[in-house]
Design an enzyme around this catalytic site. Structure first.
Site, mmCIF file in Angstrom:
data_model
loop_
_atom_site.group_PDB
_atom_site.id
_atom_site.type_symbol
_atom_site.label_atom_id
_atom_site.label_comp_id
_atom_site.label_asym_id
_atom_site.label_seq_id
_atom_site.Cartn_x
_atom_site.Cartn_y
_atom_site.Cartn_z
ATOM 1 N N HIS A 97 -59.973 72.330 0.404
ATOM 2 C CA HIS A 97 -59.533 73.693 0.728
ATOM 3 C C HIS A 97 -58.075 73.647 1.175
ATOM 4 O O HIS A 97 -57.642 72.673 1.804
ATOM 5 C CB HIS A 97 -60.423 74.277 1.833
ATOM 6 C CG HIS A 97 -60.135 75.720 2.088
ATOM 7 N ND1 HIS A 97 -59.082 76.134 2.878
ATOM 8 C CD2 HIS A 97 -60.730 76.849 1.644
ATOM 9 C CE1 HIS A 97 -59.054 77.461 2.895
ATOM 10 N NE2 HIS A 97 -60.046 77.921 2.161
ATOM 11 N N GLU A 169 -58.088 78.906 -5.720
ATOM 12 C CA GLU A 169 -57.736 79.779 -4.602
ATOM 13 C C GLU A 169 -56.235 79.677 -4.355
ATOM 14 O O GLU A 169 -55.770 78.720 -3.719
ATOM 15 C CB GLU A 169 -58.473 79.332 -3.336
ATOM 16 C CG GLU A 169 -59.983 79.326 -3.489
ATOM 17 C CD GLU A 169 -60.672 79.336 -2.128
ATOM 18 O OE1 GLU A 169 -61.267 80.350 -1.793
ATOM 19 O OE2 GLU A 169 -60.563 78.345 -1.402
HETATM 20 P P1 PGA Z 1 -60.352 84.808 2.499
HETATM 21 O O1 PGA Z 1 -60.608 83.249 2.464
HETATM 22 O O2 PGA Z 1 -61.373 85.446 1.572
HETATM 23 O O3 PGA Z 1 -60.577 85.207 3.929
HETATM 24 O O4 PGA Z 1 -58.964 85.043 2.029
HETATM 25 C C1 PGA Z 1 -60.840 82.618 1.246
HETATM 26 C C2 PGA Z 1 -60.938 81.139 1.424
HETATM 27 O O5 PGA Z 1 -60.234 80.565 2.265
HETATM 28 O O6 PGA Z 1 -61.699 80.505 0.704
#
Ligand code: PGA
Length: 257
Positions: A97, A169
């Site tokens: 992440h 992401e």
């Molecule tokens: P968020 O987080 O939906 O709060 O932007 C997404 C993530 O970190 O996977």
């Protein structure tokens, strides 16, 4: 048929009581949405108790950890090993992440070692990749993402397909202060990532679930969900209340069925 994936990482949030309460509320909700596979990724300390709740309810809710060390045991103070997580009976290990990369110096090479260890121990690694805003501004998003993906997948053979997921992401879209990505941009990047997977694994690359995450919310979830190469949504804040998560489920169901 691949089921559409919907899940949430809680990051460093929720007390144990809140975690149990959330899980108890979520489990009956997900029964209404059979076309999806659901997962939650709570903090480590809540995993045993939540696993018990899931087992007691005989729920299909999948459970994951937010990180893992690649060694089975050893002199790694503060780390959690695959064997420890295996005892709990987890399904998923989230790896790479952007917050792990940014605050804990997690590298692509480390993500690869952890992914290999996770697969070896029978977990489903959820490998996260994402470009920074500066990468996007310089027009090198695809290069950065291809590098992250290729390194993360080193030595992971086609035989593992079906046992790992990729989450794209964009770092600039994640969390408070993040800017939700435009749908055409997500479409372009997911198509690109699919092509990288197909280049790497041939036609089987089509079977690797590609999730999208970063400020997914009730206003954009169905737009992202209907993109050809988006196989799931990985949600933070907007899924931290079961009722709000259900609103997203309803909205995605209108486009996924
Ligand atoms: P968020 O987080 O939906 O709060 O932007 C997404 C993530 O970190 O996977």
């Amino acid at each position: 048929m691949k089921k559409f994936l919907l899940g949430t990482n809680w990051k460093m949030n929720k007390s144990l009581a809140e975690a149990i309460n959330y899980t108890k509320q979520l489990m009956p909700i997900i029964k209404k949405y059979e076309s999806f596979d659901f997962f939650i990724i709570p903090p480590y300390t809540h995993l045993w108790k939540i696993k018990e709740e899931i087992q007691t309810a005989n729920s299909l809710l999948k459970l994951g950890a937010q990180n893992m060390h690649e060694e089975d045991f050893g002199q790694f103070t503060g780390e959690i090993s695959p064997l420890m997580l295996k005892e709990i009976g987890l399904d998923i290990i989230e790896l790479g992440h952007s917050e792990r990369r940014q605050y804990f110096n997690e590298t692509d090479e480390a993500v690869n070692r952890k992914a290999l260890a996770a697969l070896k121990h029978g977990f489903n690694p959820l490998i996260c990749i994402g470009e920074k805003l500066e990468n996007k501004n310089y027009g090198v998003s695809k290069e950065m993402l291809a590098k992250q993906l290729k390194i993360a997948l080193t030595d992971i053979s086609a035989a593992a397909i079906g046992h790992f997921w990729i989450a794209y992401e964009p770092v600039w879209a994640i969390g408070v202060g993040g800017t939700p990505a435009e749908t055409p941009y997500v479409n372009e990047i997911h198509n690109f990532l699919r092509s990288v997977l197909i280049e790497r694994y041939g036609k089987n690359g089509d079977d690797i679930p590609l999730l999208f995450g970063g400020s997914v919310n009730i206003n954009n979830a169905s737009d992202y969900a209907q993109l050809e190469n988006v196989d799931g949504l990985f949600i933070g804040r907007s899924a931290w209340e079961p009722q709000l998560f259900e609103e997203i489920m309803q909205s995605v169901k209108t486009v996924i069925g």
